[in-house]
Design a protein around this motif. Sequence first.
Motif, PDB file in Angstrom:
ATOM      1  N   PHE A 543      53.144 -14.572 -15.949  1.00 38.32           N
ATOM      2  CA  PHE A 543      53.203 -16.069 -16.799  1.00 38.32           C
ATOM      3  C   PHE A 543      52.150 -16.292 -17.571  1.00 38.32           C
ATOM      4  CE2 PHE A 543      57.078 -16.820 -13.658  1.00 38.32           C
ATOM      5  CZ  PHE A 543      57.920 -16.681 -14.261  1.00 38.32           C
ATOM      6  N   PRO A 544      52.209 -16.886 -18.936  1.00 34.30           N
ATOM      7  CA  PRO A 544      51.262 -17.287 -19.270  1.00 34.30           C
ATOM      8  C   PRO A 544      50.897 -18.617 -18.953  1.00 34.30           C
ATOM      9  CG  PRO A 544      52.709 -17.099 -21.185  1.00 34.30           C
ATOM     10  CD  PRO A 544      53.481 -16.562 -19.481  1.00 34.30           C
ATOM     11  N   ALA A 545      49.276 -19.999 -18.813  1.00 34.46           N
ATOM     12  CA  ALA A 545      49.310 -20.979 -18.849  1.00 34.46           C
ATOM     13  C   ALA A 545      49.495 -21.054 -20.258  1.00 34.46           C
ATOM     14  CB  ALA A 545      47.583 -20.547 -18.440  1.00 34.46           C
ATOM     15  N   LYS A 546      49.622 -22.370 -20.620  1.00 39.24           N
ATOM     16  CA  LYS A 546      50.295 -23.076 -21.899  1.00 39.24           C
ATOM     17  C   LYS A 546      49.750 -24.638 -22.195  1.00 39.24           C
ATOM     18  CE  LYS A 546      54.382 -20.194 -23.199  1.00 39.24           C
ATOM     19  NZ  LYS A 546      54.012 -19.245 -24.665  1.00 39.24           N
ATOM     20  N   ALA A 547      49.869 -24.847 -23.060  1.00 38.06           N
ATOM     21  CA  ALA A 547      49.247 -26.563 -23.548  1.00 38.06           C
ATOM     22  C   ALA A 547      50.708 -27.012 -22.958  1.00 38.06           C
ATOM     23  CB  ALA A 547      49.268 -26.966 -25.150  1.00 38.06           C
ATOM     24  N   GLY A 548      50.024 -28.648 -22.022  1.00 32.86           N
ATOM     25  CA  GLY A 548      50.848 -29.041 -21.035  1.00 32.86           C
ATOM     26  C   GLY A 548      51.255 -28.074 -19.390  1.00 32.86           C
ATOM     27  N   TRP A 549      51.993 -28.326 -18.880  1.00 31.83           N
ATOM     28  CA  TRP A 549      52.632 -27.745 -17.424  1.00 31.83           C
ATOM     29  C   TRP A 549      52.833 -26.525 -17.800  1.00 31.83           C
ATOM     30  CZ3 TRP A 549      56.240 -25.654 -15.459  1.00 31.83           C
ATOM     31  CH2 TRP A 549      56.649 -25.086 -14.293  1.00 31.83           C
ATOM     32  N   ASP A 550      52.242 -26.085 -16.747  1.00 27.94           N
ATOM     33  CA  ASP A 550      53.201 -24.131 -17.209  1.00 27.94           C
ATOM     34  C   ASP A 550      52.637 -23.521 -15.666  1.00 27.94           C
ATOM     35  OD1 ASP A 550      49.768 -23.210 -16.201  1.00 27.94           O
ATOM     36  OD2 ASP A 550      50.033 -24.515 -17.779  1.00 27.94           O
ATOM     37  N   PRO A 551      53.618 -22.917 -15.617  1.00 28.77           N
ATOM     38  CA  PRO A 551      54.047 -22.493 -13.692  1.00 28.77           C
ATOM     39  C   PRO A 551      52.081 -21.303 -12.915  1.00 28.77           C
ATOM     40  CG  PRO A 551      55.407 -21.094 -15.358  1.00 28.77           C
ATOM     41  CD  PRO A 551      54.347 -21.519 -16.213  1.00 28.77           C
ATOM     42  N   VAL A 552      51.391 -21.996 -13.406  1.00 24.97           N
ATOM     43  CA  VAL A 552      50.296 -21.309 -13.283  1.00 24.97           C
ATOM     44  C   VAL A 552      48.678 -21.780 -12.819  1.00 24.97           C
ATOM     45  CG1 VAL A 552      48.395 -18.867 -14.172  1.00 24.97           C
ATOM     46  CG2 VAL A 552      50.509 -19.412 -15.414  1.00 24.97           C
ATOM     47  N   THR A 553      49.160 -23.122 -13.763  1.00 27.52           N
ATOM     48  CA  THR A 553      47.784 -24.051 -13.036  1.00 27.52           C
ATOM     49  C   THR A 553      48.479 -25.342 -13.660  1.00 27.52           C
ATOM     50  OG1 THR A 553      47.322 -24.482 -16.119  1.00 27.52           O
ATOM     51  CG2 THR A 553      46.422 -22.446 -14.842  1.00 27.52           C
ATOM     52  N   GLY A 554      49.855 -24.987 -13.544  1.00 28.76           N
ATOM     53  CA  GLY A 554      50.657 -26.955 -13.714  1.00 28.76           C
ATOM     54  C   GLY A 554      50.275 -28.112 -14.417  1.00 28.76           C
ATOM     55  N   LEU A 555      49.978 -28.966 -13.953  1.00 29.44           N
ATOM     56  CA  LEU A 555      49.433 -29.946 -14.933  1.00 29.44           C
ATOM     57  C   LEU A 555      48.144 -29.853 -15.878  1.00 29.44           C
ATOM     58  CD1 LEU A 555      51.107 -32.528 -14.069  1.00 29.44           C
ATOM     59  CD2 LEU A 555      52.435 -31.450 -16.040  1.00 29.44           C
ATOM     60  N   GLY A 556      47.267 -29.612 -14.944  1.00 27.96           N
ATOM     61  CA  GLY A 556      45.698 -29.344 -14.673  1.00 27.96           C
ATOM     62  C   GLY A 556      45.058 -29.267 -13.685  1.00 27.96           C
ATOM     63  N   THR A 557      43.764 -29.498 -13.690  1.00 32.69           N
ATOM     64  CA  THR A 557      42.595 -29.570 -12.661  1.00 32.69           C
ATOM     65  C   THR A 557      41.845 -31.087 -12.941  1.00 32.69           C
ATOM     66  OG1 THR A 557      41.145 -29.113 -13.960  1.00 32.69           O
ATOM     67  CG2 THR A 557      42.026 -27.511 -13.211  1.00 32.69           C
ATOM     68  N   PRO A 558      41.363 -32.318 -11.921  1.00 35.19           N
ATOM     69  CA  PRO A 558      41.911 -33.249 -12.277  1.00 35.19           C
ATOM     70  C   PRO A 558      40.362 -33.998 -13.396  1.00 35.19           C
ATOM     71  CG  PRO A 558      40.517 -31.963  -9.847  1.00 35.19           C
ATOM     72  CD  PRO A 558      41.671 -31.447 -10.477  1.00 35.19           C
ATOM     73  N   ASN A 559      40.463 -34.860 -12.875  1.00 34.37           N
ATOM     74  CA  ASN A 559      38.642 -35.858 -13.782  1.00 34.37           C
ATOM     75  C   ASN A 559      38.077 -36.892 -13.282  1.00 34.37           C
ATOM     76  OD1 ASN A 559      38.036 -37.724 -15.471  1.00 34.37           O
ATOM     77  ND2 ASN A 559      37.481 -36.323 -17.517  1.00 34.37           N
ATOM     78  N   PHE A 560      37.713 -37.516 -13.213  1.00 37.92           N
ATOM     79  CA  PHE A 560      37.905 -38.302 -11.399  1.00 37.92           C
ATOM     80  C   PHE A 560      37.912 -39.780 -11.873  1.00 37.92           C
ATOM     81  CE2 PHE A 560      36.554 -41.289  -7.579  1.00 37.92           C
ATOM     82  CZ  PHE A 560      37.084 -40.945  -7.205  1.00 37.92           C
ATOM     83  N   ALA A 561      36.957 -39.684 -13.288  1.00 36.57           N
ATOM     84  CA  ALA A 561      37.079 -41.177 -13.580  1.00 36.57           C
ATOM     85  C   ALA A 561      38.299 -41.402 -14.337  1.00 36.57           C
ATOM     86  CB  ALA A 561      35.797 -41.085 -14.821  1.00 36.57           C
ATOM     87  N   LYS A 562      38.528 -40.456 -15.294  1.00 36.91           N
ATOM     88  CA  LYS A 562      40.174 -41.402 -15.359  1.00 36.91           C
ATOM     89  C   LYS A 562      41.010 -40.611 -14.365  1.00 36.91           C
ATOM     90  CE  LYS A 562      39.677 -38.484 -19.713  1.00 36.91           C
ATOM     91  NZ  LYS A 562      40.495 -36.685 -20.763  1.00 36.91           N
ATOM     92  N   LEU A 563      41.225 -40.200 -13.190  1.00 31.50           N
ATOM     93  CA  LEU A 563      42.250 -40.210 -12.479  1.00 31.50           C
ATOM     94  C   LEU A 563      41.428 -41.946 -11.495  1.00 31.50           C
ATOM     95  CD1 LEU A 563      42.395 -37.158 -10.469  1.00 31.50           C
ATOM     96  CD2 LEU A 563      44.063 -38.461 -11.856  1.00 31.50           C
ATOM     97  N   LEU A 564      40.914 -43.004 -11.674  1.00 27.70           N
ATOM     98  CA  LEU A 564      40.452 -43.922 -11.438  1.00 27.70           C
ATOM     99  C   LEU A 564      40.973 -44.960 -12.501  1.00 27.70           C
ATOM    100  CD1 LEU A 564      36.905 -44.590 -10.122  1.00 27.70           C
ATOM    101  CD2 LEU A 564      38.746 -44.667  -8.919  1.00 27.70           C
ATOM    102  N   THR A 565      40.884 -44.648 -13.413  1.00 29.50           N
ATOM    103  CA  THR A 565      41.649 -46.151 -14.321  1.00 29.50           C
ATOM    104  C   THR A 565      42.739 -45.602 -13.945  1.00 29.50           C
ATOM    105  OG1 THR A 565      39.924 -44.703 -16.040  1.00 29.50           O
ATOM    106  CG2 THR A 565      42.252 -46.409 -16.347  1.00 29.50           C
ATOM    107  N   ALA A 566      43.798 -44.439 -13.925  1.00 28.89           N
ATOM    108  CA  ALA A 566      44.912 -44.004 -14.268  1.00 28.89           C
ATOM    109  C   ALA A 566      45.863 -44.645 -12.921  1.00 28.89           C
ATOM    110  CB  ALA A 566      45.759 -42.287 -13.903  1.00 28.89           C
ATOM    111  N   VAL A 567      44.832 -44.700 -11.805  1.00 26.58           N
ATOM    112  CA  VAL A 567      45.795 -44.831 -10.212  1.00 26.58           C
ATOM    113  C   VAL A 567      45.099 -47.378 -10.799  1.00 26.58           C
ATOM    114  CG1 VAL A 567      45.638 -43.763  -9.121  1.00 26.58           C
ATOM    115  CG2 VAL A 567      44.238 -45.300  -8.738  1.00 26.58           C
ATOM    116  N   GLY A 568      45.155 -47.684 -12.063  1.00 22.19           N
ATOM    117  CA  GLY A 568      44.697 -48.765 -11.734  1.00 22.19           C
ATOM    118  C   GLY A 568      43.273 -49.750 -11.242  1.00 22.19           C
ATOM    119  N   LEU A 569      42.195 -48.582 -11.388  1.00 21.33           N
ATOM    120  CA  LEU A 569      41.024 -48.923 -10.351  1.00 21.33           C
ATOM    121  C   LEU A 569      40.622 -49.535 -11.140  1.00 21.33           C
ATOM    122  CD1 LEU A 569      40.983 -46.971  -7.473  1.00 21.33           C
ATOM    123  CD2 LEU A 569      41.574 -49.545  -7.307  1.00 21.33           C
TER     124      LEU A 569
END
Length: 569
Positions: A543-569
């Motif tokens: 399967f090719p990776a594409k913009a958005g979810w794909d069956p190779v890399t899923g939704l993508g890799t983590p960005n810690f600072a953005k994740l902190l905000t996303a979980v409400g911190l």
Amino acid sequence: MVLASTVITSLLLVVAAKPMDRRTMAVHETRAEPARGFVNSGLAPAAKDLTLRIALRPNNIAGLETALYAVSDPASALYGQHLTADEVAQFVKPTDETLSAVNEWLTENGISSTAVTPAGDMLQIVVPVEKANQLLSTDFSVFTHVESGATSIRTLEYSIPASLQGHIDFFHPTTSFTRPLTSRPKFTAVKTKPVVDAAPGSNAVPASCGSTITPSCLQAIYGIPATAATQSNNKLGVSGFIEQFANQADLKEFLTNFRTDISSSTVFTLQTLDGGTNTQTRADAGIEANLDTQYTIGIATGVPITFISVGENNSDGLDGFMDIITALIKEANGTRPNVLTTSYGFDESDLSRPVANTLCNAYMQLGALGTSILFSSGDGGVSGSQSQSCSTFIPTLPSDCPFVTSVGATGGITETAATFSSGGFSNYFAIPSYQSADVATYLSGLGSTNSGKFNRSGRGFPDVSAQGENFEIAWDTELGTVDGTSCSSPTFAAIVSLLNDRLVAAGKAPLGFLNPFLYSATGRAALNDVTTGDNPGCNTNGFPAKAGWDPVTGLGTPNFAKLLTAVGL
Ligand SMILES: *[C@@H]1O[C@H](CO)[C@@H](O)[C@H](O)[C@H]1NC(C)=O
Ligand SMILES: *[C@@H]1O[C@H](CO)[C@@H](O)[C@H](O)[C@H]1NC(C)=O
Ligand SMILES: *[C@@H]1O[C@H](CO)[C@@H](O)[C@H](O)[C@H]1NC(C)=O
């Protein structure tokens, strides 16, 4: 008195010897041929004892699924209000009717059982092959795994009384086969000692990270802080199987080289089940176990890491995969790890659908209790857990269970999919609602590519990804590199643990089952979308990776600072 009781006993024996007369049997599970790599070596010896598990139908598994989503979906009013073990057991326990129907049948056959799960939905019996053959109208045989020579007693078809089909999900192990688990990563010794050229916690990605990944590289690429976690109850569990031992001296060598900013005496704690051990003889260290402990301790700074060694004394017919979850469900809140990472797995078709379902439902239970469960997606691209010949794509299990988070792999400073990153679509599990829009978008963009080689209505995996190439580890006194989604799952799990540390410090609940959050608009915005590369296998480009979810890399890799905000911190 003595005489009367003797008479009664022998009357019962007469009845017990002829159970078939009283029950109409119905074929319950069947498979056309043994799993790939196994051959039938003849009938199993009649007198040999078999340990069999009987999965009883839970009274309300749909109710547990609803409850799991209610506590895991950030949009829900109950978000973060994880269930207690008792609440979970109320959904999973069989009805009284199921219990008495099954017990009556076993008693008729002179068989006693023990419950092996807290909710009593899994029974275990020990009977000679001869008795099992009679009970299940089958012929248990010996199957040999040709490559390893390992043997297992299995059958390709068995029956249960028709009247019990609504009460019993399956007998196991019967039609499921587990190939001997292998450690996936291969170690390549590094001749010259690597130069660590990134300051710990620095955000500038050194050029060396393009060829060798160290904890500093991951901190720089994903913005992971080097500051220590503070919550002593916020544990991260690392699963260990097949006598893969995690070595503390190798860990010390790793920390001395790659985390000079923290104490080189940092250790993991050990938990064992099924006769598991963790010998510290340096030469007996396992590559997988060392990788998993070094990169959880190396990334989740200050988070207590527990290495959970599952021994060979398991009788769940799943190499201990079920036993470890049962053990964690039994643990008290506060002792149980908030995150569990596992870098082992099966090809989906090796297990029967009912067995796969029940294993997946065990993850549902642990998730409802508040544990995030991460699995490496596998290293065979679309050809399963490892590269192998195939005509249709092979999904990997448990990674494709909808209640776990499947982690694929990327490589490079500008991240691209790692070619070995397993991904695709399940044949057993339907598309969960959290990813239905993503799968539909991906499949419509894919068009007819790989048509007929995968199931368009199956759950897509992986969910996310992380670096998985050229990870520097210490093993058996040497430094060297390893590749695989086995690198990616501990990395992602470590990041989740650091988020949980801050959540718990702020008086909030740990993240628990991650997928509803990850696929939400807020969650996905905190991930780096990976849009290039593919995962070849089965004589295709995968399967090719594409913009958005794909069956190779899923939704993508983590960005810690953005994740902190996303979980409400
Ligand atoms: C488990 O303990 C944590 C604190 O350690 C608490 O926030 C949470 O509510 C507890 N969960 C349950 C189900 O009791
Ligand atoms: C494995 O189980 C057997 C039988 O119960 C027991 O005798 C043996 O000591 C166990 N081995 C380990 C390592 O616990
Ligand atoms: C495809 O997936 C669906 C959903 O899980 C399932 O019901 C169906 O049996 C699968 N088809 C095959 C051929 O495995």
